[in-house]
Scaffold this motif. Structure first.
Motif, PDB file in Angstrom:
ATOM      1  N   TYR A  27       0.927  -1.299   0.017  1.00  0.00           N
ATOM      2  CA  TYR A  27      -0.192   0.048  -0.090  1.00  0.00           C
ATOM      3  C   TYR A  27       0.775   1.314  -0.014  1.00  0.00           C
ATOM      4  O   TYR A  27       0.678   2.179  -0.889  1.00  0.00           O
ATOM      5  CB  TYR A  27      -0.886  -0.072   1.260  1.00  0.00           C
ATOM      6  N   LEU A  66      -2.698 -10.220  -4.965  1.00  0.00           N
ATOM      7  CA  LEU A  66      -3.415  -9.158  -4.955  1.00  0.00           C
ATOM      8  C   LEU A  66      -3.879  -8.665  -6.333  1.00  0.00           C
ATOM      9  O   LEU A  66      -2.845  -8.509  -7.199  1.00  0.00           O
ATOM     10  CB  LEU A  66      -2.638  -8.063  -4.136  1.00  0.00           C
ATOM     11  N   ALA A  68      -5.383  -5.886  -8.673  1.00  0.00           N
ATOM     12  CA  ALA A  68      -5.834  -4.444  -8.705  1.00  0.00           C
ATOM     13  C   ALA A  68      -5.979  -4.138 -10.249  1.00  0.00           C
ATOM     14  O   ALA A  68      -5.190  -4.677 -11.130  1.00  0.00           O
ATOM     15  CB  ALA A  68      -4.411  -3.696  -8.216  1.00  0.00           C
ATOM     16  N   VAL A  79      -8.238  -1.891  -5.614  1.00  0.00           N
ATOM     17  CA  VAL A  79      -7.914  -3.217  -5.152  1.00  0.00           C
ATOM     18  C   VAL A  79      -9.270  -3.884  -5.161  1.00  0.00           C
ATOM     19  O   VAL A  79     -10.177  -3.787  -4.767  1.00  0.00           O
ATOM     20  CB  VAL A  79      -7.517  -2.992  -3.593  1.00  0.00           C
TER      21      VAL A  79
END
Length: 87
Positions: A27, A66, A68, A79
């Protein structure tokens, strides 16, 4: 780059507490860096795959992926998903 839908990161940190530091790191890098292109993104994150504007990141030090959606011109990363997996 502005990171949106951060509630998905919060959910992943609750579900996978050992990954909290790694997700916070992802992040911070995304939020405080202006990536102008896919090439610039790959210089920072070696382990990514993409299809169009959808990017899968292997979160360092974990087995999490992850997903995105990234718009480089608007400097926004949304996200979409965080889950266990391999690339």
């Amino acid at each position: 780059m502005k990171v949106v839908a951060t509630h998905r990161l919060a959910e992943a940190k609750e579900k996978f507490p050992a990954s909290k530091t790694a997700l916070d790191g992802w992040y911070r890098i995304m939020n405080f860096t202006e990536f102008q292109s896919d090439i610039a993104l790959r210089r920072t994150f070696a382990e990514i795959r993409n299809s169009g504007n959808e990017y899968w990141f292997l979160v360092p030090g974990t087995t999490l992926l992850l997903k995105a959606i990234i718009n480089f011109s608007a400097q926004v990363a949304m996200v979409k998903d965080v889950r266990p997996g391999v690339m």
